[in-house]
Scaffold this active site. Structure first.
Site, mmCIF file in Angstrom:
data_model
loop_
_atom_site.group_PDB
_atom_site.id
_atom_site.type_symbol
_atom_site.label_atom_id
_atom_site.label_comp_id
_atom_site.label_asym_id
_atom_site.label_seq_id
_atom_site.Cartn_x
_atom_site.Cartn_y
_atom_site.Cartn_z
ATOM 1 N N CYS A 192 0.893 -1.217 -0.129
ATOM 2 C CA CYS A 192 -0.216 0.484 -0.072
ATOM 3 C C CYS A 192 0.853 1.503 0.144
ATOM 4 O O CYS A 192 1.921 1.251 0.242
ATOM 5 C CB CYS A 192 -1.091 -0.016 1.480
ATOM 6 S SG CYS A 192 0.266 -0.669 2.697
ATOM 7 N N HIS B 221 1.452 4.986 -2.271
ATOM 8 C CA HIS B 221 0.037 6.746 -2.992
ATOM 9 C C HIS B 221 0.485 6.743 -4.236
ATOM 10 O O HIS B 221 2.168 6.974 -4.271
ATOM 11 C CB HIS B 221 0.954 8.105 -2.262
ATOM 12 C CG HIS B 221 0.923 7.531 -0.580
ATOM 13 N ND1 HIS B 221 1.448 7.609 0.831
ATOM 14 C CD2 HIS B 221 -1.237 8.255 -0.095
ATOM 15 C CE1 HIS B 221 0.493 7.165 1.568
ATOM 16 N NE2 HIS B 221 -0.686 7.966 1.335
ATOM 17 N N GLU C 150 -7.866 8.656 3.017
ATOM 18 C CA GLU C 150 -7.397 8.371 1.809
ATOM 19 C C GLU C 150 -8.844 7.986 1.272
ATOM 20 O O GLU C 150 -9.749 7.676 1.663
ATOM 21 C CB GLU C 150 -6.652 7.288 1.652
ATOM 22 C CG GLU C 150 -5.533 8.257 3.152
ATOM 23 C CD GLU C 150 -4.420 6.752 2.686
ATOM 24 O OE1 GLU C 150 -2.755 6.988 3.019
ATOM 25 O OE2 GLU C 150 -4.266 5.751 2.568
#
Length: 171
Positions: free
Chosen positions: A65, A67, A112
């Site tokens: 995980c 960005h 998010e």
């Protein structure tokens, strides 16, 4: 560029950039992705986040995980980070997007818009110790049982995703 996150609206429209830590300090909505890799035995590859991470250190989570970089699609970012964090290349299928907000340790907040991807690989992980301290394979049933017994051992986003992933793969 690597410490900038893409700020977004609830409709996933990019509206600017912000340093990653600042975005988590201020709880600003930003784009993220979560990758779930299964092996041919239908076991999910979990990673234990490295100790020393700025949040959720030492917690178990999905395979990868992070960005996406500015100008990078969530899919391309997911492919890139899967290779960087776990040393795995796999075709990824987009499943869904969800928004969540969670208060974390150290006064940080996750806010998010998370793009979720699914892939299959039997490759042996080669983990980046700056990102992950360990890995293991578990079935969905084993994961759900362990989350019920040890919820504080898992990341917030992972606990949100597991029931949806279970439905998606028919468990």
């Amino acid at each position: 560029m690597h410490d900038q996150v893409v700020l977004v609206t609830e409709n996933d429209e990019a509206i600017g950039l912000m340093p990653k830590l600042e975005a988590h300090e201020k709880g600003v909505l930003h784009r993220a992705f979560s990758v779930f890799i299964f092996n041919s035995k239908n076991e999910m590859l979990l990673q234990r986040r490295a100790f020393g991470k700025y949040h959720s250190e030492g917690l178990w989570s999905n395979t990868c995980c992070s960005h996406p970089l500015p100008g990078e699609s969530a899919h391309d970012g997911a492919l890139r980070r899967l290779g960087e964090e776990m040393g795995i290349q796999a075709e990824l299928e987009f499943l869904y997007t969800f928004q969540y907000r969670a208060d974390l340790e150290n006064g940080l907040t996750e806010n998010e818009l998370d793009h979720v991807f699914l892939g299959v690989s039997d490759a042996v992980p080669v983990i980046d110790p700056a990102e992950a301290s360990d890995y293991k394979y578990l079935t969905i049933a084993e994961i759900q049982a362990d989350i019920a017994q040890n919820p504080h051992a898992y990341t917030e986003w992972f606990k949100i995703c597991v029931p949806v992933i279970a439905r998606e793969i028919g468990h």
